[in-house]
Design an enzyme around this catalytic site. Structure first.
Site, PDB file in Angstrom:
ATOM      1  N   SER A   1       0.814  -1.215   0.000  1.00  0.00           N
ATOM      2  CA  SER A   1       0.000   0.000   0.000  1.00  0.00           C
ATOM      3  C   SER A   1       0.846   1.263   0.000  1.00  0.00           C
ATOM      4  O   SER A   1       0.321   2.350  -0.195  1.00  0.00           O
ATOM      5  CB  SER A   1      -0.846   0.055   1.269  1.00  0.00           C
TER       6      SER A   1
ATOM      7  N   HIS B   1      -1.080  -2.694  -7.209  1.00  0.00           N
ATOM      8  CA  HIS B   1      -1.799  -2.341  -5.974  1.00  0.00           C
ATOM      9  C   HIS B   1      -3.315  -2.414  -6.185  1.00  0.00           C
ATOM     10  O   HIS B   1      -3.909  -1.504  -6.761  1.00  0.00           O
ATOM     11  CB  HIS B   1      -1.357  -0.928  -5.529  1.00  0.00           C
TER      12      HIS B   1
ATOM     13  N   GLU C   1      -3.624   0.220  -9.054  1.00  0.00           N
ATOM     14  CA  GLU C   1      -2.522   1.178  -9.218  1.00  0.00           C
ATOM     15  C   GLU C   1      -1.296   0.389  -9.661  1.00  0.00           C
ATOM     16  O   GLU C   1      -0.995  -0.645  -9.068  1.00  0.00           O
ATOM     17  CB  GLU C   1      -2.217   1.830  -7.851  1.00  0.00           C
TER      18      GLU C   1
ATOM     19  N   ASN D   1      -3.357   6.142  -1.579  1.00  0.00           N
ATOM     20  CA  ASN D   1      -3.162   6.239  -0.124  1.00  0.00           C
ATOM     21  C   ASN D   1      -2.493   7.544   0.303  1.00  0.00           C
ATOM     22  O   ASN D   1      -2.619   7.954   1.454  1.00  0.00           O
ATOM     23  CB  ASN D   1      -2.377   5.041   0.386  1.00  0.00           C
TER      24      ASN D   1
HETATM   25  C1  LIG Z   1      -5.523   0.567   1.897  1.00  0.00           C
HETATM   26  C2  LIG Z   1      -5.114   0.471   0.489  1.00  0.00           C
HETATM   27  O1  LIG Z   1      -3.947   0.190   0.207  1.00  0.00           O
HETATM   28  C3  LIG Z   1      -6.006   0.782  -0.667  1.00  0.00           C
HETATM   29  C4  LIG Z   1      -7.466   0.550  -0.490  1.00  0.00           C
HETATM   30  O2  LIG Z   1      -7.971  -0.485  -0.796  1.00  0.00           O
HETATM   31  S1  LIG Z   1      -8.301   1.775   0.241  1.00  0.00           S
HETATM   32  C5  LIG Z   1      -9.954   1.166   0.375  1.00  0.00           C
HETATM   33  C6  LIG Z   1     -10.689   1.345  -0.914  1.00  0.00           C
HETATM   34  N1  LIG Z   1     -12.023   0.857  -0.747  1.00  0.00           N
HETATM   35  C7  LIG Z   1     -13.052   1.653  -0.416  1.00  0.00           C
HETATM   36  O3  LIG Z   1     -12.892   2.862  -0.304  1.00  0.00           O
HETATM   37  C8  LIG Z   1     -14.361   0.954  -0.200  1.00  0.00           C
HETATM   38  C9  LIG Z   1     -15.452   1.909   0.204  1.00  0.00           C
HETATM   39  N2  LIG Z   1     -16.683   1.179   0.372  1.00  0.00           N
HETATM   40  C10 LIG Z   1     -17.481   0.812  -0.669  1.00  0.00           C
HETATM   41  O4  LIG Z   1     -17.201   1.103  -1.828  1.00  0.00           O
HETATM   42  C11 LIG Z   1     -18.738   0.056  -0.322  1.00  0.00           C
HETATM   43  O5  LIG Z   1     -19.076   0.334   1.008  1.00  0.00           O
HETATM   44  C12 LIG Z   1     -18.611  -1.489  -0.526  1.00  0.00           C
HETATM   45  C13 LIG Z   1     -18.455  -1.789  -2.009  1.00  0.00           C
HETATM   46  C14 LIG Z   1     -17.450  -2.103   0.241  1.00  0.00           C
HETATM   47  C15 LIG Z   1     -19.877  -2.152  -0.006  1.00  0.00           C
HETATM   48  O6  LIG Z   1     -20.964  -1.553  -0.649  1.00  0.00           O
HETATM   49  P1  LIG Z   1     -22.444  -1.564  -0.029  1.00  0.00           P
HETATM   50  O7  LIG Z   1     -23.328  -0.991  -1.057  1.00  0.00           O
HETATM   51  O8  LIG Z   1     -22.427  -1.010   1.323  1.00  0.00           O
HETATM   52  O9  LIG Z   1     -22.731  -3.054   0.255  1.00  0.00           O
HETATM   53  P2  LIG Z   1     -23.378  -4.158  -0.628  1.00  0.00           P
HETATM   54  O10 LIG Z   1     -24.567  -3.680  -1.407  1.00  0.00           O
HETATM   55  O11 LIG Z   1     -23.588  -5.276   0.330  1.00  0.00           O
HETATM   56  O12 LIG Z   1     -22.194  -4.513  -1.616  1.00  0.00           O
HETATM   57  C16 LIG Z   1     -21.990  -3.932  -2.882  1.00  0.00           C
HETATM   58  C17 LIG Z   1     -21.270  -4.944  -3.701  1.00  0.00           C
HETATM   59  O13 LIG Z   1     -20.002  -5.247  -3.111  1.00  0.00           O
HETATM   60  C18 LIG Z   1     -19.874  -6.650  -2.819  1.00  0.00           C
HETATM   61  N3  LIG Z   1     -19.094  -6.737  -1.595  1.00  0.00           N
HETATM   62  C19 LIG Z   1     -19.291  -6.054  -0.453  1.00  0.00           C
HETATM   63  N4  LIG Z   1     -18.332  -6.339   0.431  1.00  0.00           N
HETATM   64  C20 LIG Z   1     -17.514  -7.242  -0.169  1.00  0.00           C
HETATM   65  C21 LIG Z   1     -16.347  -7.921   0.251  1.00  0.00           C
HETATM   66  N5  LIG Z   1     -15.794  -7.707   1.443  1.00  0.00           N
HETATM   67  N6  LIG Z   1     -15.768  -8.773  -0.619  1.00  0.00           N
HETATM   68  C22 LIG Z   1     -16.293  -8.988  -1.825  1.00  0.00           C
HETATM   69  N7  LIG Z   1     -17.386  -8.352  -2.281  1.00  0.00           N
HETATM   70  C23 LIG Z   1     -17.998  -7.503  -1.448  1.00  0.00           C
HETATM   71  C24 LIG Z   1     -21.305  -7.121  -2.699  1.00  0.00           C
HETATM   72  O14 LIG Z   1     -21.435  -8.487  -3.002  1.00  0.00           O
HETATM   73  C25 LIG Z   1     -22.002  -6.266  -3.761  1.00  0.00           C
HETATM   74  O15 LIG Z   1     -21.751  -6.808  -5.044  1.00  0.00           O
HETATM   75  P3  LIG Z   1     -22.681  -6.473  -6.314  1.00  0.00           P
HETATM   76  O16 LIG Z   1     -22.605  -5.000  -6.558  1.00  0.00           O
HETATM   77  O17 LIG Z   1     -22.009  -7.265  -7.410  1.00  0.00           O
HETATM   78  O18 LIG Z   1     -24.023  -6.930  -5.985  1.00  0.00           O
HETATM   79  N1  LIG Z   2      -6.338  -3.960   3.741  1.00  0.00           N
HETATM   80  C1  LIG Z   2      -6.485  -3.208   2.672  1.00  0.00           C
HETATM   81  O1  LIG Z   2      -7.484  -2.517   2.502  1.00  0.00           O
HETATM   82  C2  LIG Z   2      -5.405  -3.206   1.642  1.00  0.00           C
HETATM   83  C3  LIG Z   2      -4.171  -3.756   1.900  1.00  0.00           C
HETATM   84  N2  LIG Z   2      -3.206  -3.749   0.939  1.00  0.00           N
HETATM   85  C4  LIG Z   2      -1.902  -4.332   1.194  1.00  0.00           C
HETATM   86  O2  LIG Z   2      -2.023  -5.749   1.000  1.00  0.00           O
HETATM   87  C5  LIG Z   2      -1.129  -6.432   1.897  1.00  0.00           C
HETATM   88  C6  LIG Z   2      -1.935  -7.406   2.743  1.00  0.00           C
HETATM   89  O3  LIG Z   2      -2.932  -6.685   3.455  1.00  0.00           O
HETATM   90  P1  LIG Z   2      -4.193  -7.432   4.080  1.00  0.00           P
HETATM   91  O4  LIG Z   2      -4.605  -8.549   3.217  1.00  0.00           O
HETATM   92  O5  LIG Z   2      -5.157  -6.385   4.445  1.00  0.00           O
HETATM   93  O6  LIG Z   2      -3.542  -8.010   5.416  1.00  0.00           O
HETATM   94  P2  LIG Z   2      -4.009  -9.246   6.310  1.00  0.00           P
HETATM   95  O7  LIG Z   2      -3.513  -8.971   7.673  1.00  0.00           O
HETATM   96  O8  LIG Z   2      -5.474  -9.499   6.094  1.00  0.00           O
HETATM   97  O9  LIG Z   2      -3.242 -10.483   5.653  1.00  0.00           O
HETATM   98  C7  LIG Z   2      -1.860 -10.619   5.613  1.00  0.00           C
HETATM   99  C8  LIG Z   2      -1.553 -12.083   5.505  1.00  0.00           C
HETATM  100  O10 LIG Z   2      -0.162 -12.259   5.271  1.00  0.00           O
HETATM  101  C9  LIG Z   2       0.262 -13.337   6.082  1.00  0.00           C
HETATM  102  N3  LIG Z   2       1.713 -13.332   6.269  1.00  0.00           N
HETATM  103  C10 LIG Z   2       2.444 -12.704   7.218  1.00  0.00           C
HETATM  104  N4  LIG Z   2       3.746 -12.988   7.044  1.00  0.00           N
HETATM  105  C11 LIG Z   2       3.836 -13.808   5.971  1.00  0.00           C
HETATM  106  C12 LIG Z   2       4.906 -14.461   5.321  1.00  0.00           C
HETATM  107  N5  LIG Z   2       6.163 -14.333   5.742  1.00  0.00           N
HETATM  108  N6  LIG Z   2       4.643 -15.257   4.268  1.00  0.00           N
HETATM  109  C13 LIG Z   2       3.371 -15.424   3.835  1.00  0.00           C
HETATM  110  N7  LIG Z   2       2.312 -14.846   4.419  1.00  0.00           N
HETATM  111  C14 LIG Z   2       2.542 -14.038   5.477  1.00  0.00           C
HETATM  112  C15 LIG Z   2      -0.515 -13.130   7.357  1.00  0.00           C
HETATM  113  O11 LIG Z   2      -0.455 -14.281   8.179  1.00  0.00           O
HETATM  114  P3  LIG Z   2      -0.590 -14.098   9.802  1.00  0.00           P
HETATM  115  O12 LIG Z   2      -1.967 -13.543  10.016  1.00  0.00           O
HETATM  116  O13 LIG Z   2      -0.404 -15.491  10.282  1.00  0.00           O
HETATM  117  O14 LIG Z   2       0.498 -13.138  10.198  1.00  0.00           O
HETATM  118  C16 LIG Z   2      -1.888 -12.848   6.799  1.00  0.00           C
HETATM  119  O15 LIG Z   2      -2.576 -14.057   6.490  1.00  0.00           O
HETATM  120  C17 LIG Z   2      -0.402  -5.336   2.691  1.00  0.00           C
HETATM  121  O16 LIG Z   2       0.795  -5.023   2.042  1.00  0.00           O
HETATM  122  C18 LIG Z   2      -1.388  -4.169   2.623  1.00  0.00           C
HETATM  123  O17 LIG Z   2      -0.778  -2.935   2.787  1.00  0.00           O
HETATM  124  C19 LIG Z   2      -3.413  -3.194  -0.312  1.00  0.00           C
HETATM  125  C20 LIG Z   2      -4.634  -2.668  -0.634  1.00  0.00           C
HETATM  126  C21 LIG Z   2      -5.721  -2.597   0.339  1.00  0.00           C
END
Ligand SMILES: CC(=O)CC(=O)SCCNC(=O)CCNC(=O)[C@H](O)C(C)(C)COP(=O)(O)OP(=O)(O)OC[C@H]1O[C@@H](n2cnc3c(N)ncnc32)[C@H](O)[C@@H]1OP(=O)(O)O
Ligand SMILES: NC(=O)C1=CN([C@@H]2O[C@H](COP(=O)(O)OP(=O)(O)OC[C@H]3O[C@@H](n4cnc5c(N)ncnc54)[C@H](OP(=O)(O)O)[C@@H]3O)[C@@H](O)[C@H]2O)C=CC1
Length: 292
Positions: free
Chosen positions: A120, A141, A153, A191
């Site tokens: 991320s 990403h 990304e 991010n």
């Molecule tokens: C941290 C990083 O590195 C980068 C990132 O990822 S940052 C995070 C980016 N993501 C966001 O910002 C998500 C923001 N949230 C949303 O867009 C919405 O709340 C959401 C799509 C998650 C859920 O939407 P919602 O309308 O509240 O729920 P809901 O109607 O139940 O779901 C919408 C759809 O998503 C699916 N869905 C919801 N949660 C899901 C999950 N955890 N896994 C898989 N599918 C999921 C549902 O099945 C549904 O699918 P369809 O459109 O095909 O029917």
């Molecule tokens: N969460 C998010 O919304 C997003 C996350 N990411 C990125 O994706 C990556 C994973 O995030 P996320 O899935 O949320 O994290 P989780 O905590 O859900 O999952 C991480 C997994 O990696 C496993 N793990 C730890 N160490 C090792 C290793 N040495 N070899 C293999 N597996 C290992 C963990 O096991 P254990 O639990 O046993 O430690 C766990 O099952 C991160 O780099 C995160 O920044 C990118 C986009 C969105």
């Protein structure tokens, strides 16, 4: 470069599971590795559940669901990734942990194999440098939840080759997703913008500007965000949010990226959000309950 058909995934958490789901549905052969066998088992159940959701909504057919499940092979040992065309790492957001994985992967993956990371925030260049193939290393990403979010990304490290970039582009297209290219700077584009907003929401809570409910309702109804920032932080994982803020703070050396002390405290407490059952909300019951 040969077509990509076999995809290895390292880390069977929420992102690894989502990536396995979309890859298998798109017809790739997926090998899913994690250090924890329980995590692989839970991941396969999660993928099956989410495919079932798509089936129930007639987004996919039963045959497509069965075929996708059949394409995911659990791999408790990293050596099972040897002949993958590409390996996508989605393990915990920690630079030292990821470097250790890439050193080990360099030894087991065939020389032609490409390595991608779903990090991320961490420098693609720094991660590539510990491998034996920085030219065949790239940031891919995905966004959470992967089956729903349209963006990938793509981040080139300083040594990433054009051929590797083209492979990333082809995969993104085959998944039906849209690519946004980012330069290799801390936390890339999404991010860099999203996480300071989430951090600011946590400061609002920390300083008593509003309750969890008021902050999330404010941004949902006042800015049309699908989730409030605290709900989104819980969804992403507070450990991941903190790691990203730390990378921004260290990498850009600007106090505006200082992680909120409340985010630090929650992470220290193991209150990591939805995945641990408690964060800014408590997830024990049917409906999440705000904790402040
Ligand atoms: C941290 C990083 O590195 C980068 C990132 O990822 S940052 C995070 C980016 N993501 C966001 O910002 C998500 C923001 N949230 C949303 O867009 C919405 O709340 C959401 C799509 C998650 C859920 O939407 P919602 O309308 O509240 O729920 P809901 O109607 O139940 O779901 C919408 C759809 O998503 C699916 N869905 C919801 N949660 C899901 C999950 N955890 N896994 C898989 N599918 C999921 C549902 O099945 C549904 O699918 P369809 O459109 O095909 O029917
Ligand atoms: N969460 C998010 O919304 C997003 C996350 N990411 C990125 O994706 C990556 C994973 O995030 P996320 O899935 O949320 O994290 P989780 O905590 O859900 O999952 C991480 C997994 O990696 C496993 N793990 C730890 N160490 C090792 C290793 N040495 N070899 C293999 N597996 C290992 C963990 O096991 P254990 O639990 O046993 O430690 C766990 O099952 C991160 O780099 C995160 O920044 C990118 C986009 C969105």
């Amino acid at each position: 470069m040969a077509d990509i058909q076999s995809v290895g995934i390292i880390g069977a958490g929420q992102m690894g599971s989502g990536i396995a789901h979309v890859m298998a549905l798109a017809g790739y052969d997926v090998t899913l590795h994690d250090v924890s066998e329980n995590a692989i088992k839970a991941s396969l159940e999660l993928v099956e559940g989410n495919l079932g959701r798509q089936l129930a909504k007639s987004k996919i057919t039963e045959d497509e669901m069965k075929a996708a499940i059949g394409r995911i092979r659990p791999a408790p040992k990293m050596t099972q990734l040897t002949d993958c065309d590409i390996v996508i790492e989605a393990a915990t957001e920690n630079i030292e942990l990821k470097k250790a994985i890439f050193r080990q992967l360099s030894e087991v993956l065939d020389p032609g194999g490409i390595i991608a990371t779903n990090t991320s925030s961490i420098s693609i260049t720094a991660l590539a440098a510990v491998t034996d193939r920085p030219d065949r290393f790239i940031g891919l990403h995905f966004m959470n939840p992967v089956p729903v979010m349209k963006l990938v990304e793509v981040i080139r490290g300083i040594a990433t080759s054009e051929q590797t970039f083209q492979v990333a582009k082809t995969i993104t297209e085959r998944l039906g997703k849209t690519m946004a290219v980012s330069e290799d700077y801390p936390a890339f584009i999404v991010n860099r913008i999203l996480m300071p907003m989430i951090n600011e929401a946590i400061y609002c809570l920390y300083e008593g500007v509003g309750t969890v409910e008021a902050i999330d309702t404010g941004m949902k109804l006042g800015a049309n965000h699908p989730m409030g920032p605290l709900q989104l932080a819980d969804f992403i994982g507070l450990d991941t949010c903190l790691s990203i803020m730390q990378v921004l703070y260290d990498g850009l050396a600007d106090s505006k990226y200082r992680p909120c002390p409340l985010l630090v405290k929650y992470t220290e407490a193991g209150w990591l959000g939805k995945k641990s059952g408690r964060g800014f909300y408590d997830y024990k019951g049917d409906v999440p309950v705000p904790t402040r």
